[in-house]
Motif scaffolding. Structure first.
Motif: not given
Ligand code: EPU
Length: 434
Positions: A23-33, A97-101, A167-172
């Motif tokens: 299926r589509g990536a969880k960690n993609a939809i959590l940023k696309a929204l 992932a709410s931090i991304v918003l 540090f490398i951070s994906v969501t940051a």
């Protein structure tokens, strides 16, 4: 009432057969929204997995004022006349992932208010990189007595900045990239994360009016639009395939499959895993969008153990560390697994020891595994969604019927896992429990 999975172990037999689509990536939809906040028109997201985390993030964006509608694997987000810049506490406290918003909300409205984000327990998960990034972009960050962060951009607009991540951070990386899209001037993100979900998001934003260069490399340059929102004009964004799900399925196929083909995936996104599995002796047939594993003729003890060290992309993903440990309990040799990204992501190893695995926990970051060992049935409860799925893998190779409690944790990231694994012949069902 809670739900749990009951899994009939194959006792090392390799019987699974058929196709397993990813299926589509969880960690993609959590940023696309969250990214939809940057738009002035309707955004359409496709190939969205039916998972709890996507549901929760949709609710958070809805609570911020948007209309969020789901139909099958498509989500449509229509912006409100005015966004609400206070993130709904009850939801934000539940998902990390709410931090991304916060990034797009701050960029779009000039302010954002939110509690410390919750989520999976993976040791300490600070948010300093986010706050330092916002400060560098000219915002004021204040934490009030209740622990709510109040962030304001001076004059309502963020300013471009040069930001080096210690540090490398994906969501940051994603949050500050999104914030910079509407900022005034150029932002340069250095030592940025390179996970494939980042260039996928940037490509969509660029098609809609953003100016992002270098996403997918360690330096990302963003020319801000100085407050001008993006326009999708009907262009949909398709979520890329979930590489962690794909990798977990490949491991399951290696351990318990006779002939399994993982489809709808992007093999090059899991090169680190496929290289190690192939070194271990797993027969892989890698296609453009599929991976066939014909492992029926190879007993697990003929696979050789391989050393694992997690690393940011394109290295071996921390999210595949626990499924890979299950693999290593069944292979021949003595090897270590070193977790370098998170503290506290090896706790599940204690349960594997209870199942019969020969594992020494050397310190919170390193375990030593001696294989192969037979695993036997147990009642388990995954500490996080990846370890939860790893337990399903462990239960599949074990002798006897195991129970994996707390199905909710697995549902956060995997769509209807029991139906999909049943389709290739695994004995797995969901049942209600008190
Ligand atoms: N870190 C800081 N300060 C910060 C942010 C992070 O010190 O402000 C540290 C973390 O404590 C950690 C390291 O940096 O030690 C890396 O964490 P990162 O920020 O990259 O993790 P994340 O962005 O919170 C994402 C995924 C995780 C995945 C990691 C690593 C999402 C929503 N989550 O988390 O996915 O494990 O990157 O690849 O994209 C999962 O899907 O199960 C999951 C946990």
């Amino acid at each position: 009432m809670q739900e749990r999975f009951v899994i009939g172990g194959l006792a090392g037999r390799k019987t699974l057969k058929g196709e397993l689509p990813v299926r589509g990536a969880k960690n993609a939809i959590l940023k696309a929204l969250p990214a939809s906040v940057l738009f002035e028109d309707t955004v359409v997201l496709t190939n969205v997995p039916d998972i709890e985390d996507a549901e929760r993030m949709g609710e958070l964006v809805r609570a911020s004022g948007a209309t969020v509608e789901r139909s099958g694997s498509t989500i449509t987000i229509t912006p409100p006349p005015k966004w609400r810049s206070e993130l709904e506490h009850s939801i934000a406290e539940r998902i990390r992932a709410s931090i991304v918003l916060t990034g797009p909300m701050l960029a779009r409205t000039g302010s954002v208010h939110f509690p410390y984000p919750g989520g999976c327990v993976l040791g300490e998960r600070p948010i300093d990189l986010f706050l330092q990034g916002f400060t560098a972009m000219g915002a004021t960050v204040k934490e009030d007595a209740e622990g709510v962060f109040n962030i304001h951009a001076h004059g309502g607009v963020l300013l471009g900045a040069e930001i080096f991540f210690p540090f490398i951070s994906v969501t940051a990386t994603e949050t500050l990239m999104l914030a910079a899209v509407l900022a005034k001037g150029e932002t340069i993100l250095e030592n940025a994360a390179m996970e494939p979900e980042i260039p996928a998001l940037a490509a969509f934003l660029n098609a809609c009016g953003a100016h992002i260069e270098g996403a997918g490399t360690s330096t990302i340059r963003i020319q801000g639009t100085a407050g001008k929102p993006l326009r999708a004009e009907g262009r949909p964004m398709a979520m890329p395939p979930d590489r962690i799900e794909a990798g977990s399925f490949v491991i399951l196929a290696a351990l318990a499959g006779e002939d399994v083909t993982i489809t709808d995936c992007e093999p090059k996104h899991i090169d680190a895993l496929l290289t190690l599995l192939s070194r271990a002796g797993v027969p892989l047939e890698i296609g453009e969008r599929s991976i066939r594993v014909r492992s029926g003729a190879i007993p697990n003890e003929r696979y050789k153990s391989v050393v694992v060290r997690t690393h940011e992309y394109p290295g071996f993903p921390t999210d595949l560390q626990s499924p890979m440990t299950i693999f290593l309990t069944q292979t021949t040799g003595e090897v270590t697994v070193l977790e370098t990204v998170f503290d506290g992501r090896l706790r599940y190893a204690e349960d594997l020891i209870r199942m019969g695995a020969d594992i020494t926990i050397m310190n919170p970051h390193r375990i030593l595994i001696r294989g192969p060992r037979k695993l036997s049935r147990k009642e388990l409860e995954g500490p996080d969604l990846r370890a939860g799925l790893a337990y399903i893998l462990a239960a599949s190779v074990a002798v006897g019927t195991s129970i994996v409690n707390n199905a909710y944790v697995i549902d956060r990231g995997y769509e209807k896992i029991e139906e999909r694994l049943r389709a290739i012949g695994l004995s797995i069902r969901r049942e209600l429990t008190r």
